[in-house]
Design a protein around this motif. Structure first.
Motif, PDB file in Angstrom:
ATOM      1  N   ARG A 151      74.868 -28.231 -24.485  1.00 14.23           N
ATOM      2  CA  ARG A 151      75.928 -29.014 -23.848  1.00 14.23           C
ATOM      3  C   ARG A 151      75.353 -30.305 -23.271  1.00 14.23           C
ATOM      4  N   LYS A 204      83.097  -8.914 -20.912  1.00 18.73           N
ATOM      5  CA  LYS A 204      82.797 -10.246 -20.361  1.00 18.73           C
ATOM      6  C   LYS A 204      82.860 -11.327 -21.445  1.00 18.73           C
ATOM      7  N   ILE A 237      73.333 -22.466 -24.415  1.00 20.20           N
ATOM      8  CA  ILE A 237      74.570 -23.252 -24.461  1.00 20.20           C
ATOM      9  C   ILE A 237      74.477 -24.430 -23.475  1.00 20.20           C
ATOM     10  N   HIS A 266      80.719 -17.203 -26.375  1.00 16.30           N
ATOM     11  CA  HIS A 266      81.671 -18.316 -26.548  1.00 16.30           C
ATOM     12  C   HIS A 266      81.035 -19.624 -27.050  1.00 16.30           C
ATOM     13  N   SER A 314      78.009  -6.769 -16.767  1.00 14.48           N
ATOM     14  CA  SER A 314      78.978  -7.806 -17.137  1.00 14.48           C
ATOM     15  C   SER A 314      78.427  -9.212 -16.881  1.00 14.48           C
TER      16      SER A 314
HETATM   17  O1  LIG Z   1      78.443 -22.763 -19.366  1.00 10.79           O
HETATM   18  C1  LIG Z   1      78.485 -21.611 -19.767  1.00 10.79           C
HETATM   19  O2  LIG Z   1      78.724 -21.319 -20.938  1.00 10.79           O
HETATM   20  C2  LIG Z   1      78.237 -20.516 -18.786  1.00 10.79           C
HETATM   21  C3  LIG Z   1      78.424 -19.203 -19.134  1.00 10.79           C
HETATM   22  C4  LIG Z   1      78.239 -18.207 -18.172  1.00 10.79           C
HETATM   23  C5  LIG Z   1      78.397 -16.826 -18.641  1.00 10.79           C
HETATM   24  O3  LIG Z   1      77.838 -16.495 -19.694  1.00 10.79           O
HETATM   25  O4  LIG Z   1      79.099 -16.070 -18.007  1.00 10.79           O
HETATM   26  C6  LIG Z   1      77.904 -18.564 -16.853  1.00 10.79           C
HETATM   27  C7  LIG Z   1      77.664 -19.925 -16.604  1.00 10.79           C
HETATM   28  N1  LIG Z   1      77.839 -20.863 -17.551  1.00 10.79           N
HETATM   29  C8  LIG Z   1      77.253 -20.381 -15.320  1.00 10.79           C
HETATM   30  O5  LIG Z   1      77.013 -21.579 -15.142  1.00 10.79           O
HETATM   31  C9  LIG Z   1      77.134 -19.463 -14.251  1.00 10.79           C
HETATM   32  O6  LIG Z   1      76.784 -19.849 -13.142  1.00 10.79           O
HETATM   33  C10 LIG Z   1      77.416 -18.108 -14.497  1.00 10.79           C
HETATM   34  C11 LIG Z   1      77.410 -17.001 -13.647  1.00 10.79           C
HETATM   35  C12 LIG Z   1      77.827 -15.947 -14.421  1.00 10.79           C
HETATM   36  C13 LIG Z   1      78.064 -14.555 -14.036  1.00 10.79           C
HETATM   37  O7  LIG Z   1      78.702 -13.834 -14.824  1.00 10.79           O
HETATM   38  O8  LIG Z   1      77.645 -14.155 -12.935  1.00 10.79           O
HETATM   39  N2  LIG Z   1      78.047 -16.376 -15.679  1.00 10.79           N
HETATM   40  C14 LIG Z   1      77.793 -17.668 -15.756  1.00 10.79           C
END
Ligand SMILES: O=C(O)c1cc(C(=O)O)c2c(n1)C(=O)C(=O)c1cc(C(=O)O)[nH]c1-2
Length: 259
Positions: free
Chosen positions: A156, A213, A152, A23, A142
């Motif tokens: 950000r 995912k 990212i 994303h 996932s």
């Molecule tokens: O800011 C983002 O774009 C982003 C993406 C994702 C992700 O790729 O799923 C997570 C997070 N942040 C994040 O902060 C986080 O704690 C997190 C946990 C997970 C997961 O699937 O267990 N994804 C993500």
């Protein structure tokens, strides 16, 4: 430790899914990181993304509840600790609410999850259900979008600091902390998937889980874009741009956006 050519090829297949579908390429993120979002759009993102934050420890608890291997449980448990933290200091969820305050939102309003878009709920709930119902290998796979998250988060932090007055170290502490936490989580997750996806069938299932995912993440931004970027269409139940706002309200931002 050297990696077999089969594992290296499978890892490359997983990484290619992120390259094609993560994303970071979504137009809403490009607006957000490039300084093109109004404060209303930033707030809408903070409110909706809170729902994702709030469900991450629940999906990790769902994974733990099905896990028979104590070593995997021990390692996975730290993810819940990262987000929930201790009673006194809190964790990632509390840091997210600090961001909410910094953008001029009442943290209690954000934590209530009122105003979260229906599409956000559907996407995030689908992730929790997926982890609850699929194989452990698919559940771990996932989480591997986190392979692409540090880039990212770096982007950000830099983009928000450059373009928005609210951004400072306290407001962005959530993202800085994730830069410390995510690499070790994902190193473990990736090694687990590479070790356990030992047939083509399992590799296909893991790749499909990662693709699913990326859809969960992309859909959240699609629903946000549809609701708050011109021609803005806020669905019934979605945040109206005013509730829970403690700072200055943008001048008719949604009316303007709907031109
Ligand atoms: O800011 C983002 O774009 C982003 C993406 C994702 C992700 O790729 O799923 C997570 C997070 N942040 C994040 O902060 C986080 O704690 C997190 C946990 C997970 C997961 O699937 O267990 N994804 C993500």
């Amino acid at each position: 430790m050297s990696t077999s050519p089969e594992k290296a090829a499978f890892e490359a297949r997983l990484r290619a899914i992120g390259t094609a579908r993560y994303h970071d390429k979504h137009p809403f993120h490009q607006m957000l990181h490039g300084g093109a979002c109004s404060m209303t759009q930033v707030r809408a993102w903070v409110i909706n993304r809170y729902y994702y934050q709030s469900r991450i420890p629940m999906k990790d608890a769902a994974l733990l509840s099905r896990c028979e291997n104590p070593r995997l449980r021990r390692i996975w448990r730290s993810r819940i600790e990262d987000h929930d933290g201790g009673l006194a200091e809190g964790g990632g969820i509390r840091r997210w609410l600090r961001l909410a305050e910094a953008v001029g939102l009442d943290p209690d309003y954000v934590a209530s999850t009122r105003g979260v878009l229906p599409g956000t709920r559907f996407a995030v709930d689908a992730y929790v259900h997926f982890v609850r119902e699929k194989t452990l290998l698919e559940a771990v796979a996932s989480s591997l979008t986190e392979l692409f998250a540090p880039a990212i988060h770096e982007n950000r932090i830099a983009g928000l600091l450059k373009h928005y007055a609210f951004a400072d170290d306290a407001a962005l502490s959530y993202f800085r902390q994730r830069l410390n936490e995510a690499p070790q989580d994902v190193a473990f997750g990736l090694a687990h998937v590479l070790d356990h996806a030992d047939t083509l069938e399992k590799q296909d299932a893991a790749a499909a889980a990662l693709t699913f995912k990326t859809d969960v993440l992309w859909s959240q931004l699609d629903t946000l874009h549809s609701a708050y970027v011109a021609p803005a269409r806020i669905p019934p139940g979605g945040w109206d741009g005013r509730e829970g706002v403690t700072g200055e309200i943008d001048d008719h931002p949604l009316q303007g956006a709907a031109e």
